[in-house]
Each structure stands twice: as structure tokens, then as C-alpha cells.
Scaffold this motif. Sequence first.
Motif, PDB file in Angstrom:
ATOM      1  N   ASN A   1      12.932  -3.746   3.981  1.00 57.94           N
ATOM      2  CA  ASN A   1      12.047  -3.013   3.074  1.00 57.94           C
ATOM      3  C   ASN A   1      12.085  -1.503   3.261  1.00 57.94           C
ATOM      4  N   GLY A   2      12.980  -1.038   4.134  1.00 57.28           N
ATOM      5  CA  GLY A   2      13.088   0.396   4.357  1.00 57.28           C
ATOM      6  C   GLY A   2      11.803   1.012   4.878  1.00 57.28           C
ATOM      7  N   MET A   3      11.057   0.254   5.680  1.00 57.48           N
ATOM      8  CA  MET A   3       9.772   0.731   6.189  1.00 57.48           C
ATOM      9  C   MET A   3       9.970   1.481   7.498  1.00 57.48           C
ATOM     10  N   ASP A   4       9.362   2.649   7.614  1.00 58.08           N
ATOM     11  CA  ASP A   4       9.413   3.451   8.832  1.00 58.08           C
ATOM     12  C   ASP A   4       8.510   2.790   9.874  1.00 58.08           C
ATOM     13  N   MET A   5       9.127   2.232  10.927  1.00 54.83           N
ATOM     14  CA  MET A   5       8.372   1.454  11.903  1.00 54.83           C
ATOM     15  C   MET A   5       8.793   1.846  13.315  1.00 54.83           C
ATOM     16  N   VAL A   6       7.811   2.015  14.205  1.00 52.57           N
ATOM     17  CA  VAL A   6       8.052   2.354  15.600  1.00 52.57           C
ATOM     18  C   VAL A   6       7.381   1.294  16.462  1.00 52.57           C
ATOM     19  N   PHE A   7       8.049   0.909  17.568  1.00 51.77           N
ATOM     20  CA  PHE A   7       7.533  -0.135  18.446  1.00 51.77           C
ATOM     21  C   PHE A   7       7.233   0.443  19.823  1.00 51.77           C
ATOM     22  N   ILE A   8       6.065   0.109  20.368  1.00 53.66           N
ATOM     23  CA  ILE A   8       5.703   0.461  21.740  1.00 53.66           C
ATOM     24  C   ILE A   8       5.699  -0.821  22.546  1.00 53.66           C
ATOM     25  N   ASN A   9       6.444  -0.837  23.658  1.00 50.15           N
ATOM     26  CA  ASN A   9       6.593  -2.052  24.487  1.00 50.15           C
ATOM     27  C   ASN A   9       6.045  -1.799  25.888  1.00 50.15           C
ATOM     28  N   PRO A  10       4.726  -1.956  26.083  1.00 49.36           N
ATOM     29  CA  PRO A  10       4.157  -1.734  27.412  1.00 49.36           C
ATOM     30  C   PRO A  10       4.176  -2.985  28.279  1.00 49.36           C
ATOM     31  N   GLY A  11       4.092  -2.764  29.587  1.00 51.42           N
ATOM     32  CA  GLY A  11       3.897  -3.860  30.527  1.00 51.42           C
ATOM     33  C   GLY A  11       2.419  -4.168  30.663  1.00 51.42           C
ATOM     34  N   PHE A  12       2.005  -4.666  31.838  1.00 55.04           N
ATOM     35  CA  PHE A  12       0.594  -4.954  32.064  1.00 55.04           C
ATOM     36  C   PHE A  12      -0.192  -3.642  32.069  1.00 55.04           C
TER      37      PHE A  12
ATOM     38  N   ALA B   1       3.857   8.613  18.759  1.00 57.98           N
ATOM     39  CA  ALA B   1       4.806   7.905  17.894  1.00 57.98           C
ATOM     40  C   ALA B   1       4.464   8.127  16.427  1.00 57.98           C
ATOM     41  N   LEU B   2       3.202   8.341  16.146  1.00 58.17           N
ATOM     42  CA  LEU B   2       2.787   8.651  14.773  1.00 58.17           C
ATOM     43  C   LEU B   2       3.073  10.107  14.436  1.00 58.17           C
ATOM     44  N   GLU B   3       2.734  10.999  15.350  1.00 58.98           N
ATOM     45  CA  GLU B   3       2.724  12.430  15.030  1.00 58.98           C
ATOM     46  C   GLU B   3       4.078  13.108  15.239  1.00 58.98           C
ATOM     47  N   THR B   4       5.042  12.425  15.841  1.00 52.92           N
ATOM     48  CA  THR B   4       6.375  12.992  16.049  1.00 52.92           C
ATOM     49  C   THR B   4       7.309  12.469  14.959  1.00 52.92           C
TER      50      THR B   4
ATOM     51  N   THR C   1       0.850  -1.193   0.000  1.00 55.18           N
ATOM     52  CA  THR C   1       0.000   0.000   0.000  1.00 55.18           C
ATOM     53  C   THR C   1       0.881   1.235   0.000  1.00 55.18           C
ATOM     54  N   SER C   2       0.983   1.894  -1.121  1.00 51.39           N
ATOM     55  CA  SER C   2       1.946   2.986  -1.296  1.00 51.39           C
ATOM     56  C   SER C   2       1.666   4.191  -0.406  1.00 51.39           C
ATOM     57  N   SER C   3       0.440   4.321   0.068  1.00 53.91           N
ATOM     58  CA  SER C   3       0.097   5.488   0.885  1.00 53.91           C
ATOM     59  C   SER C   3       0.658   5.389   2.305  1.00 53.91           C
ATOM     60  N   VAL C   4       0.995   4.178   2.764  1.00 52.24           N
ATOM     61  CA  VAL C   4       1.442   3.988   4.150  1.00 52.24           C
ATOM     62  C   VAL C   4       2.852   4.553   4.338  1.00 52.24           C
ATOM     63  N   LYS C   5       2.966   5.488   5.293  1.00 54.02           N
ATOM     64  CA  LYS C   5       4.252   6.139   5.561  1.00 54.02           C
ATOM     65  C   LYS C   5       4.916   5.629   6.839  1.00 54.02           C
ATOM     66  N   ARG C   6       4.129   5.227   7.822  1.00 56.44           N
ATOM     67  CA  ARG C   6       4.700   4.759   9.088  1.00 56.44           C
ATOM     68  C   ARG C   6       3.804   3.691   9.686  1.00 56.44           C
ATOM     69  N   VAL C   7       4.431   2.679  10.307  1.00 52.66           N
ATOM     70  CA  VAL C   7       3.704   1.620  11.002  1.00 52.66           C
ATOM     71  C   VAL C   7       4.122   1.645  12.469  1.00 52.66           C
TER      72      VAL C   7
END
Length: 289
Positions: free
Chosen positions: A148-159, A206-209, A84-90
Motif C-alpha cells: 500500500n506504499g504506507m510509510d511505516m517504521v518499526f521499533i523492536n525493544p527487548g524487556f 521515529a515520527l519526527e525524523t 484515513t487520508s490524513s495519516v502520513k506515517r505509522v
Amino acid sequence: MLYFSLADTAKTEHLLALDGADERLKLFKADLLEEYSFEQAIEGCEAVFHTASPVKFIVTDPQTELIDPALRGTMNVLNTCKKTSSVKRVIVTSSMAAVIVRQPPLEPNDVVDESFFSDPSVCMETEYWYPLSKTLAENVAWQFSKDNGMDMVFINPGFIIGPLLQPTLNFSVEMIVDMINGKNPFNSIYYRFVDVRDVALAHVNALETPSANGRYIMDGPSMTIYEIKEIMRELFPDLCVADTKEEGEIKEIIYKVCVEKVKNLGVEFTPLKSSLRDTIISLKEKCLI
């Protein structure tokens, strides 16, 4: 169950009741194990939040119940994002479970940060199936991002605790119900919780920054189950909080956590007392306690 019918009002009613849902919310049917079943939902999107993964700590078939949905589900979502070419960040919701299962085990003076990764072989040896599923899923997502050079951010929460949107219990909040009823969910002295509203804000920021990158771990301070119960009794004197029933050997993983990176993303942590208060108010409102 990895999908639900859009006609099942018990699963959708609380979403359709959100402010602005009539104008801004669309629901799509998808299945984590079905290749490209997310195409319709992702089409035209600039950002994708991949949050779905089963949360279970007691399973009979870890491959089917946890690993396949986590691993294949992540790949199915990411492959659709790639197309999907429109996707800029995951933004991928991972877990502290993908951070803290290591050998040698964490010690009380260890300070956990984003450089810590769980070891899949240790997860397998100890039969920690949920941490294994989250670790494998995060690992393949990292590799996919690099390949794939994809812009990806990970959030790692606890409980995660806090007010419930849905009318039913989820795994983390059920732990609070267990504590009220005198159970010790993980047969531990120490527990950590993070507020759902803080986790949601971290995903949005994480999306907006534009400079957001890599992982962001999120976990609250370590507190004993006895301290947690005392806070409950103080907040709700009329709530019958049962004494904890000790069951065999106490299991402990004690460590410190550095959350400066997510704070730099603009997230301030809700105090546990406030999270517990709002969790219990929500449970009462939904007649779950």
C-alpha cells in the motif's frame, strides 16, 4: 482483555492525571478484534503509534490469547490508517522477540542487527507463542506497507523496565519484582533490559525524523541475574533481595546486539543501574513491593 471501559478509573486515572491531559488528551474505546473500531481515534491524525499487543509467555490458548489480537489487531489498525487520508506515517511497536528466534540458534559471537528476523516455523516448533505472535504481526505489517506504499517504521525493544505510569504491574517490570523475591523469571543466567523512557523517545524520534525508516532494535547489555541483584542490593541496602532459587536446567540465548541505528535516531541508552533504581523507586511509590 483487549479493551476497557472508559469509566474504569483504575485504567484511566493515571492517564488523565498527566500534565496537559485536560487540553491535549482524548481517550477512545476500541477493540483490537473489532474491525474499524479505531476509526474515531485515528480520524484526522497525521501519525499513528500502534503499540497494543498482549504480552504473555504462559498461555492455554495461544491463538485466542496472543496470535489473534496481535495479527488481526495490527491489520485492523492498518486498514483504518489506509482509509484515513490524513495519516502520513505509522510507527509499529514490535519486539526483539520478532528478531532472535532462529535456526540455527544465536551464538555468543553473533551480532544481532535489524536484518535479523525470527522464523515463525521455529517459534511454532518450540512453542514460543509470544515471539510467534509478534513475528507474524510484524510480517503482515511489512507486507501491508509494501502493498500500500504506507510509510511505516518499526521499533523492536527487548524487556522494558523503568518508572510505571499505571498503578499495576506489567509483564517486564514484574520480572524485577520476581527477582527481588528470589525467582528466576525465565530460568536464565543472562538478562537484557531497556528503559521505557528510551523506548518512548525512539517512538517520538521515529515520527519526527523524516529519514527514519525500517526497523530499530533496542536492547541493553547482557547481565547475569546475580549482577542485577547485586546492583539492587547496592542501590537499596534496606530492600530484602532474596537469593535466586535455581529451578532445573538453565536456558540461555547469548548474543551481541548492534544498536547503532537507533542511536543515530538520537537515542542514548539509560544505564541499567539508573533504570533499576528508578524502577524500584516507582514500585515502592505504588506499593507494588
